[in-house]
Design a protein around this motif. Structure first.
Motif, short mmCIF file in Angstrom:
data_model
loop_
_atom_site.label_atom_id
_atom_site.label_comp_id
_atom_site.label_asym_id
_atom_site.label_seq_id
_atom_site.Cartn_x
_atom_site.Cartn_y
_atom_site.Cartn_z
N PHE A 144 0.83 -1.20 0.00
CA PHE A 144 0.00 0.00 0.00
C PHE A 144 0.87 1.26 0.00
CE2 PHE A 144 -2.50 3.39 1.81
CZ PHE A 144 -3.76 3.20 1.26
N HIS A 145 1.95 1.23 0.77
CA HIS A 145 2.81 2.41 0.91
C HIS A 145 3.53 2.73 -0.41
CE1 HIS A 145 1.96 2.04 5.18
NE2 HIS A 145 2.22 0.74 5.05
N ILE A 146 4.00 1.66 -1.09
CA ILE A 146 4.66 1.88 -2.39
C ILE A 146 3.65 2.40 -3.40
CG2 ILE A 146 5.91 0.75 -4.27
CD1 ILE A 146 7.05 -1.17 -2.24
N MET A 147 2.41 1.92 -3.30
CA MET A 147 1.36 2.40 -4.20
C MET A 147 1.18 3.92 -4.07
SD MET A 147 -2.66 1.27 -4.35
CE MET A 147 -3.12 2.26 -2.93
N PHE A 148 1.45 4.45 -2.88
CA PHE A 148 1.33 5.89 -2.65
C PHE A 148 2.68 6.60 -2.76
CE2 PHE A 148 -2.95 5.21 -1.16
CZ PHE A 148 -3.57 6.44 -1.37
N GLY A 149 3.67 5.94 -3.38
CA GLY A 149 4.97 6.57 -3.57
C GLY A 149 5.70 6.82 -2.26
N HIS A 150 5.59 5.87 -1.34
CA HIS A 150 6.17 6.07 -0.01
C HIS A 150 6.76 4.75 0.47
CE1 HIS A 150 6.68 8.25 3.71
NE2 HIS A 150 6.05 7.32 4.39
N ARG A 151 8.05 4.69 0.70
CA ARG A 151 8.69 3.46 1.18
C ARG A 151 8.95 3.59 2.68
NH1 ARG A 151 11.53 3.04 -3.97
NH2 ARG A 151 11.11 1.00 -4.88
N ASN A 176 7.30 17.06 -3.66
CA ASN A 176 8.10 16.51 -4.75
C ASN A 176 7.17 16.08 -5.89
OD1 ASN A 176 9.51 14.59 -6.43
ND2 ASN A 176 11.10 14.50 -4.84
N THR A 177 7.34 16.68 -7.08
CA THR A 177 6.47 16.38 -8.22
C THR A 177 6.55 14.91 -8.62
OG1 THR A 177 6.83 18.61 -9.03
CG2 THR A 177 5.88 17.05 -10.57
N GLY A 178 7.74 14.32 -8.58
CA GLY A 178 7.91 12.92 -8.95
C GLY A 178 7.11 11.98 -8.06
N LEU A 179 7.07 12.31 -6.76
CA LEU A 179 6.30 11.47 -5.83
C LEU A 179 4.80 11.67 -6.03
CD1 LEU A 179 8.37 11.82 -2.51
CD2 LEU A 179 8.39 9.96 -4.18
N ILE A 180 4.40 12.90 -6.37
CA ILE A 180 2.97 13.16 -6.62
C ILE A 180 2.50 12.34 -7.81
CG2 ILE A 180 1.30 14.91 -7.38
CD1 ILE A 180 2.97 16.98 -5.80
N TYR A 181 3.29 12.33 -8.89
CA TYR A 181 2.92 11.53 -10.07
C TYR A 181 2.93 10.03 -9.74
CZ TYR A 181 2.71 15.18 -13.64
OH TYR A 181 2.33 16.25 -14.42
N ALA A 182 3.88 9.59 -8.92
CA ALA A 182 3.95 8.18 -8.54
C ALA A 182 2.69 7.76 -7.77
CB ALA A 182 5.19 7.92 -7.69
N ALA A 183 2.30 8.61 -6.78
CA ALA A 183 1.10 8.31 -6.01
C ALA A 183 -0.15 8.35 -6.89
CB ALA A 183 0.97 9.30 -4.85
N ILE A 228 7.40 10.71 -13.30
CA ILE A 228 7.35 9.84 -12.11
C ILE A 228 8.77 9.63 -11.59
CG2 ILE A 228 6.74 7.55 -11.24
CD1 ILE A 228 4.52 7.47 -13.36
N ALA A 229 8.94 9.71 -10.28
CA ALA A 229 10.26 9.55 -9.66
C ALA A 229 10.91 8.25 -10.11
CB ALA A 229 10.13 9.58 -8.14
N LYS A 230 12.19 8.33 -10.51
CA LYS A 230 12.88 7.16 -11.07
C LYS A 230 12.97 6.01 -10.08
CE LYS A 230 15.66 9.72 -14.43
NZ LYS A 230 14.75 9.40 -15.51
N ASP A 231 13.01 6.32 -8.77
CA ASP A 231 13.06 5.27 -7.75
C ASP A 231 11.80 4.41 -7.75
OD1 ASP A 231 15.49 6.18 -7.01
OD2 ASP A 231 14.79 7.29 -5.24
N TYR A 232 10.74 4.91 -8.37
CA TYR A 232 9.46 4.19 -8.38
C TYR A 232 9.11 3.67 -9.78
CZ TYR A 232 8.76 5.66 -3.61
OH TYR A 232 8.90 5.82 -2.25
N MET A 233 10.15 3.43 -10.59
CA MET A 233 9.96 2.79 -11.89
C MET A 233 10.59 1.39 -11.85
SD MET A 233 8.32 5.07 -13.60
CE MET A 233 8.40 4.41 -15.26
N PRO A 260 4.25 1.92 -8.39
CA PRO A 260 2.95 2.10 -7.72
C PRO A 260 1.78 1.48 -8.48
CG PRO A 260 4.21 4.12 -7.58
CD PRO A 260 4.96 3.20 -8.51
N ALA A 261 1.87 1.52 -9.84
CA ALA A 261 0.79 0.93 -10.65
C ALA A 261 0.74 -0.58 -10.44
CB ALA A 261 1.01 1.26 -12.12
N LEU A 262 1.89 -1.24 -10.43
CA LEU A 262 1.92 -2.70 -10.20
C LEU A 262 1.48 -3.03 -8.78
CD1 LEU A 262 5.21 -3.86 -11.97
CD2 LEU A 262 2.86 -4.06 -12.79
#
Length: 733
Positions: free
Chosen positions: A138-145, A170-177, A228-233, A361-363
């Motif tokens: 759930f946390h990764i889905m919201f761009g949060h580890r 952070n714009t990258g985290l917003i797009y990830a979430a 999307i933040a590269k850490d979340y790809m 986050p999508a997966l």
């Protein structure tokens, strides 16, 4: 048996359907494989390797027909622990050892392993697995580890993660979430959009396509990097040639350690239970109603897991969701599993670079939705409706699994189930005394050998259900089966649920599966799967009817009769029959009576003998009052012992004109002349052309029954029909 040529021609005829079905399943398997692997802290490609290896090996060597294999939801937590504790190289070794153990289980014919666990304990374990998946992803889905010690902490942190996501700068985290939330909404609402073209592509594949399309939109249209933040790809995925030429290192250095074998046993236990439960469920979906060879499937799954481990994959299990999609899209045999693996290879060969455009986050949203489905609140409502004690078993298993792990969790579920059974029965001796004794007797009753009668004694629970299951599995589903629990003091929820599965299978195959003997048992809920316990003074039957009693009520309405389930001790009318001269009648119950009270079908409890020779018998009988006097007689099918009695001088009444009747039927009575006059041609022809019943006349009424046991609902209908026609013939006489 179908000739080989016909089998081959039928296989090729069905091939287009299975190719299409395999393709559709691969669309789901690709994102799920990537997500499950990454949720397990394994390389993303590991999940796809698992599906490919499993699809090829199990489709060739397996014993099921329409199942799909690949990485399983239930193994995410265990695999994560194994990789975290042992390291990836030793984790591959644990997976390989787990595959060997699965093969051993198959060779030891332990395919009924899942039947040794209580249903509510298994549901609790699966719900815990669902919460483990949901809590951690759930946390990764919201761009949060985040990193926490156990699943409960992950679940507690969910509101804080949502709050943090609402305040991202952070714009990258917003797009990830946003990618995660949008993907979750697609998973939740996609099934509600009933559009024939949209539904051609499964929801997980839409997430993949939209994610890749979003990436290309920024790259080709806006000429910008993916926001999307590269850490979340998804990290770089090796090409197919790299996968096949550069095998991962496998280390058996920890093979002597306790954590290593703890992981091996956990992986084996969960993969076997998840696979066996899925196989059992998919068999119900199979349009041809075939029965899988679960032991053969275990061997194939084990071999697939060994191969997967050496190639850098995870445990191969049978998966229910992808198998359901396979059936729904026309899959008819194991080739669909093979083609699902084939198309995954095509995707990796052609599109491996495109997969890195999918945000994590999508997966993870796909897995969060899967975890929610496993631990849905509706499941708790369903278990509560079965019985409050089942809810206790469920929650103890769930909480223990979350806190201490899967092995301790399922062990706690088994232990608490046994304790609850002891408490409900207030009789530990019942279980200890009969635990190792055979409690199931089965034999065929009809001349055509199509009617099977199974009597269960003492107690029947998850712990000894395998004995009953062995008997039932040996019966072809197109036959009639009667399972009698009248001599069984206790039947648990797991048994009731499994018997319902048998009823559905036999019905769909053209057979008839009837459960009798539970009318004197008590249950705390109206649910058909509630556990049953025989009690000296049960509640009023009207409060909680069994499935058989509900069927009797329906029959009463169809035949315009009045149904009464309660016990009735007014049985003096039966004392006039010779059959009951040496028997003690306790009561009758489950009465179906017409408005004139001349036509009465009932279940009866009576006893023969006394003291240690006393035997309680329950049977179904029909009593018909007649409008005129007829001779006193007893008519039954002539048996071998009757022929012996005839040699000793106890001959029956024969008819020169009806030699066939005289050979087949044993007719006795004192007034021979009156009986011969009464048995005219029409009546004799009636008996010759109908099934055998014991028929007794006391002068002004008839007693009719088939066997000294309770009748199934099918036999009740036959008895009612026979009685009505016999009364009509006698009235004409």
């Amino acid at each position: 048996m179908t000739p080989p040529k016909k089998n081959i021609s039928f296989f090729f005829k069905q091939l287009p359907k299975n190719i299409f079905s395999g393709f559709v399943v691969s669309l789901i398997a690709l994102p799920l494989g990537l997500g499950l692997a990454m949720a397990s802290d394994a390389p993303a490609i590991a999940g796809v390797i698992t599906a490919i290896v499993g699809g090829v090996i199990v489709s060739i060597l397996g014993g099921s027909h329409v199942t799909i294999t690949g990485p399983g939801n239930g193994l995410v937590g265990v695999t994560l622990v194994a990789i975290t504790t042992l390291g990836i190289e030793s984790a591959y070794a644990a997976i390989i050892c787990s595959g060997i153990l699965l093969m051993v289980l198959g060779f030891l014919r332990m395919g009924n392993l899942a039947d040794f666990f209580p249903s509510s304990a298994i549901q609790g374990m699966l719900a815990a697995i669902g919460l483990i998946i949901l809590g951690k992803q759930f946390h990764i889905m919201f761009g949060h580890r985040i990193s926490r010690e156990n699943t409960i902490d992950y679940l507690i942190e969910i509101p804080y993660t949502v709050n943090d996501a609402l305040h991202y700068e952070n714009t990258g985290l917003i797009y990830a979430a946003a990618a995660g939330v949008l993907s979750l909404l697609i998973m939740v609402f996609y099934s509600k959009i009933r559009h024939k073209y949209l539904q051609l592509i499964p929801a997980p594949m839409w997430i993949v396509l939209l994610s890749i399309g979003f990436s290309y939109y920024f790259e080709l249209i806006l000429h910008q990097d993916n926001p999307i933040a590269k850490d979340y790809m998804i990290p770089a995925i090796p090409s197919f040639s790299e996968i096949t030429t550069k095998l991962p290192e496998v280390s058996f250095s920890n093979v002597g350690s306790l954590p290593f074998w703890g992981s091996v046993i956990s992986l084996t236990l969960i993969s076997s239970i998840e696979s066996l439960l899925s196989i059992k469920a998919v068999d119900k979906l199979d349009p041809e109603k075939r029965r899988s060879n679960v032991n053969r499937d275990l061997k194939a799954l084990g071999l697939g897991t060994v191969g997967s481990g050496f190639l850098g994959g995870l445990n191969v299990v049978t998966v229910i969701a992808r198998s359901s999609v396979n059936v729904n899209n026309g899959g008819t045999n194991r080739s669909s599993n093979f083609f699902h693996a084939f198309f995954l290879v095509v995707f990796i060969v052609l599109f491996s670079t495109q997969l890195t455009r999918i945000p994590l986050p999508a997966l993870m949203a796909i897995l969060v939705y899967t975890g929610y489905k496993l631990a849905s609140p509706d499941l708790i409502k369903k278990i509560f409706s079965v019985g409050k004690e089942q809810l206790i078993i469920f929650f103890i298993t769930l909480l223990t699994t979350l806190k201490f792990g899967l092995i301790i969790g399922i062990s706690a579920g088994v232990l608490v189930t046994i304790i609850i059974h002891f408490i409900i029965n207030k009789n530990i001796a019942l279980f200890l005394r009969h635990w190792i004794k055979p409690n199931v007797l089965m034999f065929r009753e009809d001349d055509n050998k199509s009617n099977y009668y199974v009597s269960v004694k003492h107690f029947c629970t998850f712990a000894n259900f395998y004995r009953l299951k062995q008997k039932l599995d040996a019966i072809p589903e197109e036959n009639d089966v009667i399972v009698d629990f009248s001599l069984c003091e206790f039947v648990d929820h797991t048994v009731m649920e499994n018997l319902n599965n048998y009823q559905n299978t036999f019905t769909k195959k053209g057979g008839h599966f009837d459960i009798i003997g539970l009318d004197m048992h008590d249950a705390d809920s109206k649910h058909p799967f509630a556990l049953r316990k025989i009690v000296p003074v049960p509640k009023l039957f009207g409060y909680n009817l069994t499935k058989r009693q509900e069927n009797l009520e329906t029959i009463a309405n169809d035949y315009e009769l009045v149904y009464n389930a309660e016990k009735n001790k007014e049985t003096l009318f039966l004392n006039e029959f010779l059959y009951f001269k040496t028997k003690q009648i306790n009561h009758i119950y489950n009465e179906l009576t017409d408005d004139t009270n001349h036509f009465n079908l009932f279940d009866i409890e009576f006893s023969e003998g006394e003291f240690i020779a006393k035997e309680v018998i329950r049977a179904s009988m029909l009593h018909i009052k007649l409008n005129a006097f007829i001779p006193v007689f007893s008519l039954d099918r002539e048996s071998l012992i009757d022929k012996v009695y005839a040699i000793a001088g106890f001959s029956d009444i024969n008819f020169d004109k009806h030699q066939d009747f005289s050979k087949r039927f044993h007719l006795v009575g004192e007034n021979i002349d009156d009986i011969k006059t009464f048995f005219n041609d029409e009546l004799i022809h009636f008996f010759e052309s109908n099934p055998y019943y014991h028929i007794e006349s006391n002068g002004n009424s008839l007693l009719i029954f088939s066997r000294q046991r309770l009748a199934s609902t099918k036999e009740i209908k036959a008895l009612l029909d026979f009685g009505k026609r016999l009364k009509s013939v006698i009235s004409n006489t």
